[in-house]
Design a protein around this motif. Structure first.
Motif, PDB file in Angstrom:
ATOM      1  N   SER A  49       0.826  -1.208   0.000  1.00  0.00           N
ATOM      2  CA  SER A  49       0.000   0.000   0.000  1.00  0.00           C
ATOM      3  C   SER A  49       0.862   1.260   0.000  1.00  0.00           C
ATOM      4  CB  SER A  49      -0.909   0.008   1.229  1.00  0.00           C
ATOM      5  OG  SER A  49      -1.680   1.192   1.247  1.00  0.00           O
ATOM      6  N   ASP A  50       0.409   2.247  -0.746  1.00  0.00           N
ATOM      7  CA  ASP A  50       1.057   3.562  -0.731  1.00  0.00           C
ATOM      8  C   ASP A  50       0.688   4.333   0.534  1.00  0.00           C
ATOM      9  OD1 ASP A  50       2.033   2.992  -3.260  1.00  0.00           O
ATOM     10  OD2 ASP A  50       0.385   4.011  -4.275  1.00  0.00           O
ATOM     11  N   TYR A  51      -0.364   3.880   1.196  1.00  0.00           N
ATOM     12  CA  TYR A  51      -0.875   4.559   2.388  1.00  0.00           C
ATOM     13  C   TYR A  51      -0.758   3.646   3.593  1.00  0.00           C
ATOM     14  CZ  TYR A  51      -3.064   7.295  -1.315  1.00  0.00           C
ATOM     15  OH  TYR A  51      -3.283   8.042  -2.433  1.00  0.00           O
ATOM     16  N   GLU A  52      -0.763   4.231   4.766  1.00  0.00           N
ATOM     17  CA  GLU A  52      -0.815   3.465   6.006  1.00  0.00           C
ATOM     18  C   GLU A  52      -2.252   2.956   6.163  1.00  0.00           C
ATOM     19  OE1 GLU A  52      -0.112   4.101  10.802  1.00  0.00           O
ATOM     20  OE2 GLU A  52       0.082   5.799   9.436  1.00  0.00           O
ATOM     21  N   ILE A  53      -2.393   1.676   6.438  1.00  0.00           N
ATOM     22  CA  ILE A  53      -3.724   1.084   6.608  1.00  0.00           C
ATOM     23  C   ILE A  53      -3.961   0.866   8.096  1.00  0.00           C
ATOM     24  CG2 ILE A  53      -5.242  -0.857   6.070  1.00  0.00           C
ATOM     25  CD1 ILE A  53      -3.497  -1.328   3.556  1.00  0.00           C
ATOM     26  N   ILE A  54      -4.983   1.522   8.629  1.00  0.00           N
ATOM     27  CA  ILE A  54      -5.367   1.362  10.027  1.00  0.00           C
ATOM     28  C   ILE A  54      -6.579   0.429  10.049  1.00  0.00           C
ATOM     29  CG2 ILE A  54      -6.072   2.533  12.145  1.00  0.00           C
ATOM     30  CD1 ILE A  54      -3.317   3.450  11.055  1.00  0.00           C
ATOM     31  N   ARG A  55      -6.407  -0.716  10.670  1.00  0.00           N
ATOM     32  CA  ARG A  55      -7.494  -1.690  10.751  1.00  0.00           C
ATOM     33  C   ARG A  55      -8.363  -1.356  11.956  1.00  0.00           C
ATOM     34  NH1 ARG A  55      -3.242  -3.430   8.225  1.00  0.00           N
ATOM     35  NH2 ARG A  55      -3.379  -5.020   6.612  1.00  0.00           N
ATOM     36  N   GLU A  56      -9.620  -1.026  11.673  1.00  0.00           N
ATOM     37  CA  GLU A  56     -10.577  -0.705  12.722  1.00  0.00           C
ATOM     38  C   GLU A  56     -11.577  -1.847  12.821  1.00  0.00           C
ATOM     39  OE1 GLU A  56     -12.047   3.056  11.303  1.00  0.00           O
ATOM     40  OE2 GLU A  56     -10.285   4.132  12.051  1.00  0.00           O
ATOM     41  N   GLU A  57     -12.417  -1.814  13.855  1.00  0.00           N
ATOM     42  CA  GLU A  57     -13.359  -2.911  14.078  1.00  0.00           C
ATOM     43  C   GLU A  57     -14.275  -3.133  12.876  1.00  0.00           C
ATOM     44  OE1 GLU A  57     -16.937  -4.047  17.124  1.00  0.00           O
ATOM     45  OE2 GLU A  57     -15.261  -2.870  17.895  1.00  0.00           O
ATOM     46  N   GLN A  58     -14.800  -2.075  12.300  1.00  0.00           N
ATOM     47  CA  GLN A  58     -15.739  -2.199  11.194  1.00  0.00           C
ATOM     48  C   GLN A  58     -15.239  -1.498   9.928  1.00  0.00           C
ATOM     49  OE1 GLN A  58     -18.700  -3.941  11.007  1.00  0.00           O
ATOM     50  NE2 GLN A  58     -18.025  -4.805  12.939  1.00  0.00           N
ATOM     51  N   GLY A  59     -13.922  -1.376   9.783  1.00  0.00           N
ATOM     52  CA  GLY A  59     -13.456  -0.703   8.587  1.00  0.00           C
ATOM     53  C   GLY A  59     -11.951  -0.635   8.472  1.00  0.00           C
ATOM     54  N   LEU A  60     -11.523  -0.040   7.376  1.00  0.00           N
ATOM     55  CA  LEU A  60     -10.114   0.210   7.116  1.00  0.00           C
ATOM     56  C   LEU A  60      -9.947   1.693   6.847  1.00  0.00           C
ATOM     57  CD1 LEU A  60      -9.459  -2.702   4.590  1.00  0.00           C
ATOM     58  CD2 LEU A  60      -8.768  -2.636   6.985  1.00  0.00           C
ATOM     59  N   ARG A  61      -9.025   2.312   7.525  1.00  0.00           N
ATOM     60  CA  ARG A  61      -8.744   3.735   7.332  1.00  0.00           C
ATOM     61  C   ARG A  61      -7.416   3.845   6.589  1.00  0.00           C
ATOM     62  NH1 ARG A  61     -10.377   8.499   9.945  1.00  0.00           N
ATOM     63  NH2 ARG A  61     -11.698   7.195  11.257  1.00  0.00           N
ATOM     64  N   GLY A  67       0.104  10.998   8.304  1.00  0.00           N
ATOM     65  CA  GLY A  67      -0.970  10.861   9.275  1.00  0.00           C
ATOM     66  C   GLY A  67      -2.316  11.446   8.895  1.00  0.00           C
ATOM     67  N   TYR A  68      -2.475  11.976   7.682  1.00  0.00           N
ATOM     68  CA  TYR A  68      -3.750  12.565   7.274  1.00  0.00           C
ATOM     69  C   TYR A  68      -4.651  11.492   6.687  1.00  0.00           C
ATOM     70  CZ  TYR A  68      -7.111  15.671   5.105  1.00  0.00           C
ATOM     71  OH  TYR A  68      -8.270  16.298   4.749  1.00  0.00           O
ATOM     72  N   SER A  69      -5.855  11.320   7.251  1.00  0.00           N
ATOM     73  CA  SER A  69      -6.795  10.320   6.746  1.00  0.00           C
ATOM     74  C   SER A  69      -7.365  10.757   5.406  1.00  0.00           C
ATOM     75  CB  SER A  69      -7.953  10.125   7.731  1.00  0.00           C
ATOM     76  OG  SER A  69      -7.493   9.532   8.913  1.00  0.00           O
ATOM     77  N   LEU A  70      -7.287   9.865   4.426  1.00  0.00           N
ATOM     78  CA  LEU A  70      -7.808  10.155   3.095  1.00  0.00           C
ATOM     79  C   LEU A  70      -9.196   9.574   2.884  1.00  0.00           C
ATOM     80  CD1 LEU A  70      -4.637   9.483   0.946  1.00  0.00           C
ATOM     81  CD2 LEU A  70      -5.662  11.690   1.489  1.00  0.00           C
ATOM     82  N   PHE A  71      -9.343   8.282   3.210  1.00  0.00           N
ATOM     83  CA  PHE A  71     -10.634   7.636   3.026  1.00  0.00           C
ATOM     84  C   PHE A  71     -10.744   6.418   3.925  1.00  0.00           C
ATOM     85  CE2 PHE A  71      -7.786   5.809  -0.082  1.00  0.00           C
ATOM     86  CZ  PHE A  71      -8.114   4.465  -0.159  1.00  0.00           C
ATOM     87  N   VAL A  83     -20.389  -2.842   1.897  1.00  0.00           N
ATOM     88  CA  VAL A  83     -19.174  -2.078   2.157  1.00  0.00           C
ATOM     89  C   VAL A  83     -19.320  -0.723   1.479  1.00  0.00           C
ATOM     90  CG1 VAL A  83     -16.671  -2.048   1.899  1.00  0.00           C
ATOM     91  CG2 VAL A  83     -17.845  -4.209   2.180  1.00  0.00           C
ATOM     92  N   LYS A  84     -18.908   0.334   2.199  1.00  0.00           N
ATOM     93  CA  LYS A  84     -19.028   1.685   1.652  1.00  0.00           C
ATOM     94  C   LYS A  84     -17.682   2.374   1.673  1.00  0.00           C
ATOM     95  CE  LYS A  84     -23.761   2.354   3.138  1.00  0.00           C
ATOM     96  NZ  LYS A  84     -24.675   3.137   3.946  1.00  0.00           N
ATOM     97  N   LEU A  85     -17.455   3.197   0.662  1.00  0.00           N
ATOM     98  CA  LEU A  85     -16.286   4.044   0.615  1.00  0.00           C
ATOM     99  C   LEU A  85     -16.671   5.411   1.120  1.00  0.00           C
ATOM    100  CD1 LEU A  85     -13.384   4.759  -0.384  1.00  0.00           C
ATOM    101  CD2 LEU A  85     -14.444   5.337  -2.563  1.00  0.00           C
ATOM    102  N   MET A  86     -15.914   5.917   2.076  1.00  0.00           N
ATOM    103  CA  MET A  86     -16.176   7.251   2.616  1.00  0.00           C
ATOM    104  C   MET A  86     -14.942   8.101   2.378  1.00  0.00           C
ATOM    105  SD  MET A  86     -17.992   6.065   6.200  1.00  0.00           S
ATOM    106  CE  MET A  86     -17.448   7.546   6.971  1.00  0.00           C
ATOM    107  N   GLY A  87     -15.027   9.035   1.426  1.00  0.00           N
ATOM    108  CA  GLY A  87     -13.955   9.999   1.235  1.00  0.00           C
ATOM    109  C   GLY A  87     -14.059  11.036   2.341  1.00  0.00           C
ATOM    110  N   LEU A  88     -12.945  11.524   2.823  1.00  0.00           N
ATOM    111  CA  LEU A  88     -12.952  12.452   3.947  1.00  0.00           C
ATOM    112  C   LEU A  88     -12.584  13.860   3.500  1.00  0.00           C
ATOM    113  CD1 LEU A  88     -11.147  10.147   6.497  1.00  0.00           C
ATOM    114  CD2 LEU A  88     -13.583  10.490   6.207  1.00  0.00           C
ATOM    115  N   ALA A  89     -12.933  14.820   4.325  1.00  0.00           N
ATOM    116  CA  ALA A  89     -12.628  16.243   4.086  1.00  0.00           C
ATOM    117  C   ALA A  89     -13.149  16.651   2.717  1.00  0.00           C
ATOM    118  CB  ALA A  89     -11.141  16.496   4.250  1.00  0.00           C
ATOM    119  N   SER A  90     -12.322  17.220   1.901  1.00  0.00           N
ATOM    120  CA  SER A  90     -12.768  17.700   0.591  1.00  0.00           C
ATOM    121  C   SER A  90     -12.515  16.676  -0.500  1.00  0.00           C
ATOM    122  CB  SER A  90     -12.033  18.995   0.249  1.00  0.00           C
ATOM    123  OG  SER A  90     -10.641  18.734   0.177  1.00  0.00           O
TER     124      SER A  90
END
Length: 116
Positions: A49-61, A67-71, A83-90
């Motif tokens: 991955s080009d990004y850091e993957i944070i494994r959460e209980e019900q998702g992947l960040r 450290g800036y969350s993209l999606f 499964v849903k994709l959630m883009g963050l910020a702008s």
């Protein structure tokens, strides 16, 4: 005479545009439950991955290395495998890019699995 030439040029331009648009293929939707599970459980995900993957209980960040969350890919329902994709910020307009990124990441993970 000039009107006929301009009219012919317009018709040729329209035909060319229609032809080119017919060649454009939409990107497949890769925001799928099986891809979510593959990314979450694969030992190669972090490495590829080009990004850091944070494994959460019900998702992947997915975060930048700074450290800036993209999606986020979020599981709505395991029973329905929703499964849903959630883009963050702008980044709402960039969901298409995030989908393509997931397609490429899944492809790289599968290739790595097949090589090893």
């Amino acid at each position: 005479m000039i009107v006929m030439i301009i009219g012919s040029m317009v018709v040729i331009s329209i035909i060319t545009l229609v032809f080119l648009l017919s060649k454009v293929k939409p990107s497949p939707n890769c925001i799928l439950y099986e891809n979510y599970i593959l990314i979450k459980e694969s030992p190669y995900s972090d490495e590829l991955s080009d990004y850091e993957i944070i494994r959460e209980e019900q998702g992947l960040r997915f975060k930048t290395r700074k450290g800036y969350s993209l999606f986020i890919i979020k599981v709505g329902s395991k029973e329905n495998q929703e499964v849903k994709l959630m883009g963050l910020a702008s980044y709402g307009a960039r969901n298409h890019e995030f989908n393509k990124y997931i397609c490429n990441l899944v492809h790289r993970i599968n290739n790595k699995k097949n090589i090893d």
